[in-house]
Design a protein around this motif. Structure first.
Motif, short mmCIF file in Angstrom:
data_model
loop_
_atom_site.label_atom_id
_atom_site.label_comp_id
_atom_site.label_asym_id
_atom_site.label_seq_id
_atom_site.Cartn_x
_atom_site.Cartn_y
_atom_site.Cartn_z
N PRO A 327 0.82 -1.22 0.00
CA PRO A 327 0.00 0.00 0.00
C PRO A 327 0.86 1.26 0.00
N ASP A 328 2.03 1.20 0.65
CA ASP A 328 2.99 2.31 0.63
C ASP A 328 4.11 1.94 -0.33
N GLU A 329 4.07 2.52 -1.53
CA GLU A 329 5.02 2.12 -2.56
C GLU A 329 6.42 2.63 -2.30
N ASN A 330 6.62 3.45 -1.27
CA ASN A 330 7.96 3.87 -0.90
C ASN A 330 8.80 2.73 -0.34
N LEU A 331 8.14 1.62 0.00
CA LEU A 331 8.86 0.46 0.54
C LEU A 331 9.37 -0.47 -0.56
N LEU A 332 9.21 -0.07 -1.82
CA LEU A 332 9.61 -0.96 -2.91
C LEU A 332 11.09 -1.33 -2.83
N LEU A 333 11.97 -0.33 -2.75
CA LEU A 333 13.40 -0.64 -2.73
C LEU A 333 13.81 -1.43 -1.49
N PRO A 334 13.35 -1.06 -0.27
CA PRO A 334 13.68 -1.90 0.88
C PRO A 334 13.23 -3.35 0.70
N VAL A 348 8.32 -7.33 -10.62
CA VAL A 348 7.87 -6.06 -10.02
C VAL A 348 6.95 -5.38 -11.01
N THR A 349 5.69 -5.31 -10.68
CA THR A 349 4.71 -4.74 -11.61
C THR A 349 4.64 -3.23 -11.53
N MET A 350 5.19 -2.65 -10.45
CA MET A 350 4.97 -1.24 -10.17
C MET A 350 5.92 -0.33 -10.94
N GLY A 351 7.11 -0.81 -11.29
CA GLY A 351 8.11 0.08 -11.86
C GLY A 351 8.73 0.93 -10.77
N TYR A 352 9.81 1.60 -11.11
CA TYR A 352 10.50 2.45 -10.14
C TYR A 352 10.22 3.91 -10.47
N ALA A 353 9.63 4.60 -9.52
CA ALA A 353 9.21 5.98 -9.75
C ALA A 353 10.41 6.87 -10.03
N MET A 354 10.31 7.65 -11.09
CA MET A 354 11.38 8.57 -11.46
C MET A 354 11.69 9.55 -10.33
N SER A 355 10.66 9.91 -9.56
CA SER A 355 10.86 10.88 -8.48
C SER A 355 11.80 10.37 -7.41
N HIS A 356 12.03 9.04 -7.35
CA HIS A 356 12.94 8.47 -6.37
C HIS A 356 14.36 8.34 -6.90
N ALA A 357 14.58 8.63 -8.17
CA ALA A 357 15.90 8.48 -8.76
C ALA A 357 16.81 9.61 -8.31
N SER A 522 10.22 0.95 -15.90
CA SER A 522 9.80 -0.45 -15.66
C SER A 522 11.02 -1.35 -15.46
N PHE A 523 10.84 -2.31 -14.57
CA PHE A 523 11.83 -3.36 -14.41
C PHE A 523 11.57 -4.43 -15.47
N SER A 524 12.62 -4.85 -16.12
CA SER A 524 12.45 -5.91 -17.11
C SER A 524 12.34 -7.25 -16.40
N GLY A 525 11.60 -8.18 -16.97
CA GLY A 525 11.44 -9.49 -16.37
C GLY A 525 10.26 -10.22 -16.96
N GLU A 526 10.08 -11.46 -16.55
CA GLU A 526 8.99 -12.29 -17.03
C GLU A 526 7.80 -12.12 -16.09
N PRO A 527 6.68 -11.51 -16.55
CA PRO A 527 5.56 -11.22 -15.65
C PRO A 527 4.83 -12.45 -15.15
N LEU A 528 5.01 -13.59 -15.81
CA LEU A 528 4.23 -14.78 -15.46
C LEU A 528 5.07 -15.81 -14.72
N SER A 529 6.10 -15.36 -14.03
CA SER A 529 6.88 -16.28 -13.20
C SER A 529 7.52 -15.46 -12.09
N GLY A 530 7.82 -16.14 -11.00
CA GLY A 530 8.52 -15.48 -9.91
C GLY A 530 7.60 -14.83 -8.90
N LEU A 531 8.21 -14.40 -7.81
CA LEU A 531 7.51 -13.69 -6.75
C LEU A 531 6.92 -12.41 -7.29
#
Length: 965
Positions: A327-334, A348-357, A522-531
């Motif tokens: 619910p808090d997407e700021n915890l993505l990197l941790p 990772v379906t959310m992608g990494y927000a540019m504002s955090h770069a 966006s993070f590259s990866g296979e959307p139909l496998s993995g955590l």
């Protein structure tokens, strides 16, 4: 557990098989469509033509002739329309905040098919309400009457008048804005929805490419969505499937059920979906309190390892049945840093927000820098040091500018540059580009693009010199991608604002920051496998066996916020527009649907109660516990850590050979000298002496924006030295001092020169004092005058000298000779008595009772100052034996007292009043013994350096955090 989408795919494949490609499936988000195709592939077991997969938003866009415009482009167009209709003098800066509100309001008006003319009705038109009964419902009429009646009561304040003036033009602004967008072929999302909905209500023909449209997993429908779906149903081209299987979602007392009855009644399903058979065991819900936001992310690692060990995750490399929901997407990197190595793949379906770069933070620093650009009195551009330092410390700048950034930082601190001149900036390429003053917003795009190009080139050069495996993405690759995306954002914003006449530099940076917040890499990866790592909205229509849900705090999930709106709540409620109740119902549905088929649900929440944070668990868990407790195996615990606050052991430093080698540098022939202040440090706390004098630890040197106490003292000392310098070895008379006291111009000149030396750290930078420095200068002048008034009472006296420096070797015993040095503030002679004077800018007493108390660790602060001036007298006597010496202390904060006496006095226990020390040599024998004892202990290898027992001495110690005091 068969997921809902799997069962929908199964029934449609069984009905249409190879003809399935003729259908279009409509989902609330793209992720649901991806999983649907996966299940369809598994069911078919062979290659087939896939049906079209679209989101509900894409369906509306496809049926309309408009192109969805950029948010900032919409704002600029809305501002242009507003200028034509309303206040042409209002700047874009002032318009921006409520322009955002109006866009949101217009979007809601269109999605909910509101009659804008009636909604934005003027208060003067209230009498005509009865004529509009055919168009308005009773609730709408009542809402309008109630709002305007309450609004007009109590008279019109300035804010009410401003609201009413704006309200009067809203309908005209709304229609003008829509017309302007239509001309350009643009639309905002609500405008697109309204166009399609009104066409559907008018039963106009659409170009429908699909055999049928299958709506799957929708819930909170707007009237415009309902209109299109009813149209497609009526023409026989629609089917509907609702994920309403959960008993909690169907509970009429649960807000999650808000839309169920209407949706099922309006849009029944053609085929019956197979019911999900729940296992006999109750699903497990485990609530875990963690006293940290990042700590929750770290705890996820333990939970994932636990699921692997218990075989709840059978294949760690393909953990697709497990979702970590944020619910808090700021915890993505941790979270990404906390996933255990056993987990092979992550999606990772959310992608990494540019504002955090990091590039976004650099631009934010640059915005602060440009906001605070000033011009000095001599016409030179200057920058505030805090923003300069923030940029110099930024990793992208440090990597590009190498040593130049560090040199500039050191220069700023060494010269106490509160403001940094443009001429101080080195001619390094990136620094030269960044520290260029910007006065017009049109300069900013080219300015930032050059900075981005330079940083990208620097990162590319750095990458070429790093050995890394081929095809292995590094942090430099990520940084370069962020720089490229930010460059594109700058270009995009520049194109959007090309028709805007005038905005401020600050607003441009605000718009750029907003644009960056809406961009994710966006993070590259296979959307139909993995955590699966995702946000709450991305879980719609998806089912998982294991769910780890973070930030289960009230106010975070569900989120406690309401969008700013120009339309009052009363009118929103009356016209059926979305209010916070809609938001509550929507989030409740997402939550209860999400956990409806899971076997194991872990809910983590932050237990801290700091500031506005209450540490309260989400209402959803409380509802589960007390309303649906029988359906789950609910467990609660608080994560504990083996952290305890034990008593801090006393710190001591043994005098090892290496430590003794450092101490011996103070012996005769060494390169260090003891001083009175260091001796006082040793008496106060020998450990403090070790840290400062032996190891050389000190406070980090920083730019001082105001005159600190040490600088204040240095300025005062310098002024007094300069005043008396002309009288060296001469008699000072009261008339001479009176002339100086009256000469304010002379005193101001001395004070300004002293400021230049000790505060501005540039003797050539003598300047009139302004602001706070002017006030401090006035205080110093007042102290100087009062000191001279006190000196008049001792006239005539012979002035010997100021800042008398000495260096001497002092023999303690046959084995120990210690080097001492010091600087005596002032020496003068009254009669046959030499006064050894030390200035102190604070307050204090000049009376002591016994000499041993001067060397006692339990002494008060005044005694340390008396020891200092006694020590000066002692060493002066060794250089000039036979003179009568009288130590004196000028305490500035005590100097205004009528009874002020600067002479050191001894008040023995048997005496009724203090006795002035007019000949310090009388006390030197006892003083020598005490000094020798202290120095012998200091150099004794068997006596360690240890913490003081008098914790009052720790109050202002620079090392108290190091000691745990």
């Amino acid at each position: 557990m068969k997921p809902f989408l799997y069962r929908v795919a199964d029934i449609f494949y069984s009905q249409f098989a190879n003809e399935l490609y003729k259908h279009t499936f409509v989902f609330p988000n793209k992720r649901a469509g991806v999983f649907f195709q996966k299940y369809l592939s598994e069911i078919a077991g062979k290659p087939i033509f896939s049906p079209d997969i679209v989101t509900i938003q894409e369906l509306f866009v496809g049926l309309s002739p408009y192109q969805t415009a950029d948010r900032i482009a919409l704002l600029t167009e809305l501002y242009r329309c507003y200028q034509q209709i309303g206040n042409a003098d209002e700047s874009f800066d002032d318009f921006l905040f409520w322009g955002e509100m109006l866009l949101n309001d217009f979007d809601d008006v269109d999605k909910y098919l509101i009659d804008a003319r009636q909604l934005f009705r003027n208060v003067r038109d209230l009498k005509s309400l009865e004529d509009d009964k055919s168009y308005l419902s009773a609730s709408q009429i009542e809402a309008i009457r109630r709002f305007w009646s309450n609004f007009m009561s109590g008279g019109l304040s300035d804010s009410k008048k401003k609201f009413q003036e704006t309200w009067q033009i809203l309908f005209e602004l709304y229609t003008s804005f829509r017309s302007a967008l239509e001309t350009k072929g643009w639309a905002y999302e609500g405008m697109t929805f309204r166009y399609v909905a009104e066409k559907a209500l008018a039963k106009d023909d659409f170009v429908l490419n699909a055999h049928s449209y299958v709506f799957v997993g929708l819930n909170a429908l707007t009237p415009s969505e309902i209109a299109l779906m009813e149209y497609l149903r009526n023409v026989g081209k629609a089917d509907f499937y609702w994920d309403y299987e959960s008993q909690m979602v169907n509970d009429p007392q649960n807000k999650a059920s808000f839309w169920i009855k209407d949706n099922l009644r309006r849009f029944p399903s053609r085929f019956e979906i197979e019911k999900n058979e729940r296992d006999c065991d109750k699903p497990i819900i485990e609530l875990i309190g963690v006293p940290s936001a990042v700590g929750q992310a770290k705890y996820v690692s333990q939970l994932l390892s636990q699921l692997i060990e218990t075989n709840a995750i059978t294949d760690p490399d393909e953990a697709i049945q497990t979702a970590v929901v944020l619910p808090d997407e700021n915890l993505l990197l941790p979270i990404l840093y906390s996933i255990p190595p056993e987990i092979g793949k992550i999606n990772v379906t959310m992608g990494y927000a540019m504002s955090h770069a990091s590039v976004a933070s650099l631009v934010n620093h640059i915005a602060d820098l440009q906001h605070n650009v000033r011009t000095s009195r001599d016409g030179e551009t200057v920058f505030y040091h805090r923003f300069v330092t923030a940029i110099l410390n930024h990793p992208l700048v440090k990597a590009s500018s190498k040593d130049e950034a560090e040199k500039l930082k050191n220069y700023i601190v060494a010269n106490n540059r509160v403001v940094v001149s443009l001429s101080d900036i080195p001619q390094q390429e990136l620094l030269r580009l960044i520290f260029k003053p910007i006065s017009d917003w049109r300069q900013i795009p080219g300015y930032l693009q050059l900075i981005m190009q330079t940083i990208y080139s620097s990162l590319t050069t750095e990458k070429l010199h790093i050995d890394e495996p081929k095809n292995d993405a590094s942090s430099i690759d990520l940084e370069r991608e962020f720089v490229v995306q930010y460059y594109k954002a700058i270009t995009r914003l520049s194109d959007t604002l090309k028709n805007v006449d005038s905005i401020s530099v600050d607003v441009y940076f605000r718009l750029l920051k907003r644009l960056a917040q809406g961009i994710s890499v966006s993070f590259s990866g296979e959307p139909l496998s993995g955590l699966q790592v995702m946000g709450v909205l991305e879980t719609r229509v998806l089912d998982f066996e294991n769910i780890i849900l973070l930030s289960m705090n009230e106010g975070v999930f569900p989120v406690k916020s309401s969008a700013n709106s120009f339309i009052p709540y009363t009118l929103r409620k009356g016209f059926g527009m979305p209010t916070y109740e809609h938001q509550d119902s929507t989030y409740a549905y997402h939550f209860y649907r999400m956990i409806g088929r899971a076997r194991r649900i872990f809910m983590l929440y932050d237990t801290r109660t700091e500031g506005l944070q209450t540490g309260e668990v989400s209402r959803y868990f409380t509802q589960l516990k007390f309303l649906y407790g029988d359906a789950f195996d609910i467990r609660e615990r608080v994560a504990t850590y083996n952290v305890f606050a034990s008593a801090m052991p006393s710190i001591s430093i043994e005098k090892t050979p290496s430590v003794m080698q450092k101490i011996d540098r103070f012996r005769a022939g060494g390169d260090l000298w003891l001083s009175a202040s260091q001796l006082n440090n040793y008496i106060n706390c020998s450990l403090q002496f070790y840290f400062s004098a032996i190891e050389g630890f000190s406070d980090e040197e920083v730019v001082s924006e105001k005159v600190e106490s040490d600088v204040f003292g240095s300025i005062f000392h310098r002024v007094m030295e300069q005043i008396y310098r002309r009288y060296e070895n001469q008699m000072v008379t009261p008339d001479a001092l009176s002339v100086i006291i009256k000469d304010d111009d002379y005193l101001n000149t001395l004070i300004e020169k002293a400021f230049a030396r000790y505060y501005f750290r540039d003797d050539a930078n003598v300047q009139p004092l302004v602001g706070e420095n002017y006030l401090i200068g006035e205080v110093i002048r007042s102290y100087v005058k009062q000191t001279l008034e006190v000196d008049k009472s001792f006239t005539p006296f012979r002035y010997i000298g100021s800042e008398y420096k000495f260096e001497t070797a002092y023999r303690v015993n046959d084995d120990l000779v210690v080097q001492f040095k010091g600087s005596i503030d002032r020496i003068d002679m009254q009669g046959d008595i030499y006064r050894i004077v030390d200035y102190k800018t604070g307050a204090g007493s000049t009376v002591f009772s016994e000499l041993p108390f001067l060397f006692d660790t339990s002494r008060n602060a005044d005694l340390s100052k008396i020891l200092q001036v006694f020590l000066y007298s002692f060493f002066y006597d060794r250089q000039f034996p036979g003179r009568k010496l009288s130590p004196a202390l000028y305490f500035m904060r005590s100097i205004y007292s009528e009874n002020f006496d600067p002479f050191i006095s001894l008040k023995a226990a048997s005496s009724s009043k203090p006795e002035r020390v007019s000949d310090a040599s009388v006390y030197f024998d006892e003083f020598t013994d005490l000094l020798n004892q202290c120095l012998s202990e200091m150099f004794n290898p068997d006596v360690p350096f240890k913490q003081t027992d008098n914790e009052k001495n720790c109050q202002y110690c620079s090392f108290k955090t190091l000691c745990g005091r």
